[in-house]
Scaffold this active site. Structure first.
Site, PDB file in Angstrom:
ATOM      1  N   ASP A 218      -4.587  -0.834  -1.833  1.00  0.00           N
ATOM      2  CA  ASP A 218      -5.872  -0.650  -1.174  1.00  0.00           C
ATOM      3  C   ASP A 218      -6.790  -0.004  -2.218  1.00  0.00           C
ATOM      4  O   ASP A 218      -6.445   1.036  -2.797  1.00  0.00           O
ATOM      5  CB  ASP A 218      -5.654   0.278   0.037  1.00  0.00           C
ATOM      6  CG  ASP A 218      -6.568  -0.024   1.206  1.00  0.00           C
ATOM      7  OD1 ASP A 218      -6.904  -1.197   1.439  1.00  0.00           O
ATOM      8  OD2 ASP A 218      -6.943   0.945   1.918  1.00  0.00           O
TER       9      ASP A 218
ATOM     10  N   ASP B 203       0.791  -1.240   0.000  1.00  0.00           N
ATOM     11  CA  ASP B 203       0.000   0.000   0.000  1.00  0.00           C
ATOM     12  C   ASP B 203       0.821   1.288   0.000  1.00  0.00           C
ATOM     13  O   ASP B 203       0.524   2.221   0.762  1.00  0.00           O
ATOM     14  CB  ASP B 203      -0.962   0.007   1.207  1.00  0.00           C
ATOM     15  CG  ASP B 203      -1.964  -1.134   1.177  1.00  0.00           C
ATOM     16  OD1 ASP B 203      -1.890  -1.958   0.254  1.00  0.00           O
ATOM     17  OD2 ASP B 203      -2.812  -1.211   2.090  1.00  0.00           O
TER      18      ASP B 203
ATOM     19  N   CYS C 149      -1.905  -2.780   7.563  1.00  0.00           N
ATOM     20  CA  CYS C 149      -1.822  -3.676   6.403  1.00  0.00           C
ATOM     21  C   CYS C 149      -0.507  -4.446   6.321  1.00  0.00           C
ATOM     22  O   CYS C 149      -0.500  -5.595   5.883  1.00  0.00           O
ATOM     23  CB  CYS C 149      -2.109  -2.888   5.131  1.00  0.00           C
ATOM     24  SG  CYS C 149      -3.837  -2.347   5.091  1.00  0.00           S
TER      25      CYS C 149
ATOM     26  N   LYS D   3      -7.051  -4.986  -3.005  1.00  0.00           N
ATOM     27  CA  LYS D   3      -7.795  -5.506  -1.863  1.00  0.00           C
ATOM     28  C   LYS D   3      -8.729  -4.435  -1.333  1.00  0.00           C
ATOM     29  O   LYS D   3      -8.567  -3.252  -1.645  1.00  0.00           O
ATOM     30  CB  LYS D   3      -6.824  -5.941  -0.760  1.00  0.00           C
ATOM     31  CG  LYS D   3      -5.974  -4.801  -0.228  1.00  0.00           C
ATOM     32  CD  LYS D   3      -4.893  -5.300   0.702  1.00  0.00           C
ATOM     33  CE  LYS D   3      -4.071  -4.158   1.249  1.00  0.00           C
ATOM     34  NZ  LYS D   3      -4.819  -3.167   2.025  1.00  0.00           N
TER      35      LYS D   3
HETATM   36  C1  VGL Z   1      -4.599   0.651   5.717  1.00  0.00           C
HETATM   37  C2  VGL Z   1      -6.179   1.479   7.163  1.00  0.00           C
HETATM   38  C3  VGL Z   1      -7.148   1.376   6.196  1.00  0.00           C
HETATM   39  C4  VGL Z   1      -3.176   0.275   5.483  1.00  0.00           C
HETATM   40  C5  VGL Z   1      -5.565   0.534   4.743  1.00  0.00           C
HETATM   41  O1  VGL Z   1      -2.736   0.245   4.312  1.00  0.00           O
HETATM   42  O2  VGL Z   1      -2.471  -0.006   6.471  1.00  0.00           O
HETATM   43  N1  VGL Z   1      -4.911   1.120   6.934  1.00  0.00           N
HETATM   44  N2  VGL Z   1      -6.834   0.889   4.993  1.00  0.00           N
HETATM   45 ZN    ZN Z   2      -8.279   0.915   3.429  1.00  0.00          ZN
END
Ligand code: VGL
Ligand code: ZN
Length: 201
Positions: A48, A10, A153, A108
């Protein structure tokens, strides 16, 4: 074959300073990740990738507060700012990330009814993203995991990978966390270590 793959978690605009869900110092992982890619033939990025009506967004729960822990279809859910909406610039990879070197991208969080912190499974372990299966097809046994955010994540990706039988290393210099509560990142690192993740400091 005993391939060693790199998983970039991410590294997207919304998680960088100035983004919708900015991770402190999130931009500092980019040069480290670019350098890390030199050491790997197989480089996977997770992305994400939420629909606008995603259930993890506080804005989709009138009356609820940002960052409160709510319930989403039976699972505890932190309510986040709107972030990484499919097709928006916030969902794009960081421009300085050398994306041409990425072998495959796994998206995802695409199902509005369930969040997906891990790059392998949704938070209810109901559906696979296909990442674990794809890695096995490539002969991958070992993973180095890094990116954003260490306490969400990155952590769940590393833990799911260990549970799937991969030998997992967390690369700390190429990772940063949210720390919604002080100490969250340290606790996440300790949990990963206790569950079999090797910590590369
Ligand atoms: C994430 C919160 C919501 C991350 C993704 O990439 O860690 N955290 N969505
Ligand atoms: Zn997210």
């Amino acid at each position: 074959m005993n391939e060693h793959a790199l998983i970039l978690v991410d590294i997207q605009n919304d998680f960088l300073p100035g983004g919708a869900l900015a991770v402190p110092e999130g931009d500092q992982v980019i040069p480290v990740a670019n350098r890390l890619m030199d050491d790997f033939k197989i480089i996977v990025a997770t992305q994400d990738w939420h629909p606008a009506d995603h259930g993890s967004f506080a804005a989709n729960h009138p009356g609820k507060q940002l960052y409160e822990v709510s319930d989403l279809n039976g699972l505890p859910q932190v309510l986040w700012p709107v972030h990484c909406v499919q097709g928006t610039s916030g969902a794009e990879f960081a421009p300085e990330l050398e994306v041409k070197r990425i072998t495959r991208v796994f998206r995802k969080g695409t199902d509005a009814g369930i969040d997906s912190y891990s790059g392998l499974y949704d938070n209810g372990h109901r559906r696979s993203t296909g990442l674990a299966e794809w890695l096995r097809e490539q002969g991958v046994k070992r993973l180095t995991v890094c990116g954003l955010a260490t306490d969400y994540c990155v952590k769940f990706t590393a833990l799911d990978a260990v549970a799937e039988g991969f030998e997992v290393t967390l690369h700390l210099p190429a990772s940063r966390g949210v720390n919604l509560s002080p100490g969250d990142v340290d606790a996440a690192v300790e949990e990963m270590r206790s569950k079999g993740v090797t910590i590369h400091g």
